[in-house]
Design a protein around this motif. Structure first.
Motif: not given
Length: 311
Positions: A26, A53, A61-63, A68-71, A74-75, A78
């Protein structure tokens, strides 16, 4: 998404390791960018994140082609990871502080050119510190002055060795020595072969000059304010390269430039008038009680610079 009846249970060292990998991904903005920091391959990072996960029963996250981005989950994970790892580090540091044999880490950030400047005595600092605290892991890197200030204030570093144009309220400074910075040109610059009498302020200010990329103190600003500042280079090595191109003039510390002057690769310009001084200091964050490792290192700095420490 997590199942309503799922429970995590005990968090082991292995999950903590996976959380550290997740945090690094991240912080670096993706798997590829995290490879260097983690020193493991992208495929291995992907396996760790997938296993994490599965262990948490969450998609973090999505990749893919979209990057790349957090769900949302995920946030949250984090943020909680940062709190957990910070608490673990604080616990470790507290235990190390109470130990008769100090352990843990000391993070030193050094400005450009200081590491091997004999006036700084940085190798001597390292030698004495290692002798006194061999179990403390030492990390050192080179950063700009502004980055050193930021890292110290944000607890990303413990000690800074750097020049300073200002003194921030949240930091403590132990001055070590001063640099005299003078103006130089390269051998292919039209200024190089001019007689000294021809090099007036008006002539100097016509040439393209380099600024350091930060707000200078009053003495330096007085020298720079009338110059044609169309280049920027903080680090001395890149600044020197730009001067040697013959297209720029710039200020460099006199001691740093001397070997190049001796080899006729640089010429000092208007040495009697175009210069400013720059203080060099050991810098730490202000605290009621310094961590043991920082206190030890600061005592070593003071012992190696007794005349300054005694002022």
């Amino acid at each position: 998404m997590s199942s309503n009846n799922y429970a995590l249970g005990q968090v082991s060292d292995f999950e903590i390791k996976q959380l550290r990998i997740f945090k690094a991904v991240v912080d670096n903005g993706g798997f590829s960018a995290a490879e260097t920091e983690l020193n493991i391959s992208r495929s291995t990072i992907s396996i760790h994140i997938s296993n994490l996960e599965s262990r948490l029963n969450l998609t973090l996250c999505r990749r893919g082609r979209g990057g790349f981005s957090l769900t949302d989950e995920g946030r949250v994970i984090y943020e909680m990871t940062n709190k957990l790892l910070s608490s673990l580090d604080e616990f470790r540091d507290t235990v190390n502080e109470m130990s008769q044999n100090p352990a843990g880490n000391l993070r030193i950030v050094v400005s450009d050119g200081m590491s091997l400047d004999p006036r700084a005595k940085f190798p001597e600092m390292i030698s004495q510190f290692f002798t006194q605290a061999p179990d403390i892991s030492l990390r050192s890197e080179v950063c700009s002055m502004a980055e050193i200030e930021r890292m110290l204030l944000n607890d990303e570093a413990d000690v800074g060795l750097a020049p300073y144009h200002r003194q921030l309220d949240g930091l403590e400074y132990l001055p070590l020595y001063s640099d005299v910075c003078r103006l130089y040109c390269g051998p292919t610059s039209p200024l190089f072969d001019l007689d000294e009498a021809e090099i007036t302020d008006e002539v100097i200010n016509q040439f393209t000059a380099i600024q350091p990329g930060l707000k200078p103190h009053e003495e330096a600003n007085e020298q720079l304010s009338c110059m044609s500042l169309k280049g920027t280079a903080y680090f001395y090595e890149t600044r020197l390269a730009m001067i040697l191109s013959g297209k720029y003039i710039a200020f460099l510390p006199e001691d740093y430039a001397r070997p190049y002057v001796d080899n006729a690769q640089l010429r000092m310009i208007a040495g009697e008038n175009r210069f400013y001084t720059l203080g060099i200091a050991s810098i730490v964050k202000k605290r009621a009680q310094q961590p043991k490792a920082v206190e030890m290192f600061s005592n070593i700095v003071s012992s190696l610079h007794p005349s300054v420490a005694g002022d």
